[in-house]
Design a protein around this motif. Sequence first.
Motif, short mmCIF file in Angstrom:
data_model
loop_
_atom_site.label_atom_id
_atom_site.label_comp_id
_atom_site.label_asym_id
_atom_site.label_seq_id
_atom_site.Cartn_x
_atom_site.Cartn_y
_atom_site.Cartn_z
N LYS A 118 28.36 -24.21 -23.85
CA LYS A 118 27.67 -23.46 -24.87
C LYS A 118 26.33 -22.98 -24.35
CE LYS A 118 29.72 -25.91 -28.78
NZ LYS A 118 29.43 -26.73 -29.98
N LYS A 119 25.85 -21.86 -24.93
CA LYS A 119 24.60 -21.28 -24.48
C LYS A 119 23.45 -22.26 -24.62
CE LYS A 119 21.67 -17.20 -25.04
NZ LYS A 119 21.50 -15.92 -25.75
N SER A 170 12.96 -31.32 -13.46
CA SER A 170 13.27 -32.18 -12.32
C SER A 170 12.67 -31.62 -11.03
CB SER A 170 14.79 -32.33 -12.16
OG SER A 170 15.11 -33.17 -11.08
N ALA A 171 12.79 -30.31 -10.85
CA ALA A 171 12.23 -29.67 -9.65
C ALA A 171 10.72 -29.82 -9.61
CB ALA A 171 12.62 -28.19 -9.62
N ALA A 225 21.03 -23.71 -21.67
CA ALA A 225 19.58 -23.58 -21.71
C ALA A 225 18.91 -24.94 -21.52
CB ALA A 225 19.14 -22.96 -23.03
N GLN A 226 19.49 -25.96 -22.15
CA GLN A 226 18.93 -27.30 -22.03
C GLN A 226 19.06 -27.81 -20.58
OE1 GLN A 226 17.24 -29.04 -24.19
NE2 GLN A 226 17.03 -30.83 -22.85
N ALA A 227 20.22 -27.57 -19.98
CA ALA A 227 20.44 -27.99 -18.60
C ALA A 227 19.49 -27.28 -17.66
CB ALA A 227 21.89 -27.73 -18.20
N SER A 228 19.26 -25.99 -17.92
CA SER A 228 18.34 -25.21 -17.09
C SER A 228 16.92 -25.75 -17.21
CB SER A 228 18.38 -23.74 -17.51
OG SER A 228 17.45 -22.98 -16.75
#
Length: 223
Positions: free
Chosen positions: A2-3, A16-17, A7-10
């Motif tokens: 799902k969008k 994290s980066a 977005a949450q994963a991004s």
Amino acid sequence: MKKTNFAQASLEAQRSAQWMETARRECEASRRRLTPEAEAAQGQQMLTTWLTAGQADGQARVTRADARVAKVGQSLVPHTGKPGVTWTFLVAEAPAVDSFSAPSGTVVVTRGLVEAASADAALAGALAHEMAHLVLRHQLAALETQEHLQCQTRRYSELMVADAQARGVKDATTDAAARLATSAGQGAGPSPRQLLSIRDPDADRQAATWLHAAGIDAVSYTH
């Protein structure tokens, strides 16, 4: 996917980066530089650890001077270009074919290696290889690299926990620990022994140079 999930994963990937970069930058700024005294102390600790490794009773192997090993080793010393080092060559009474050098200037070979290296050229090769690790600071570099990786992992965890707590995430510490375990498993650094293996070609090249300078047939060089 799902969008909203994408977005949450991004967003999490960006966080994290950022944590990784902050951890890397901060740990690099505080990276320890060993003094000669600290190098000697680390060398003694490494030597003790090596001597006790794999011993069922946990006792250090008894080491002693060996005239042949000392003579061959000392023949290489003038070619190392390492002033200020008091080289000590010892033999560990162990059947395995193994060797080790500590930043304190101590080179240890096992009785098994001495017996296997029946020719002095082969023994010289083994000693030169270990001496090269020392002169090129491979053991200390391995230690510094391991400490640097541990610092980054620790700092990354702290940033992760702080971020989770700031966002009101329940059980932030537990959540962070689980994610850190996954991250550490994927990017765990090599051990000092593995790092020494990585650097073996450099030690080989340096050892061959010294053997040639000492008039020893490098073709017979084995380690």
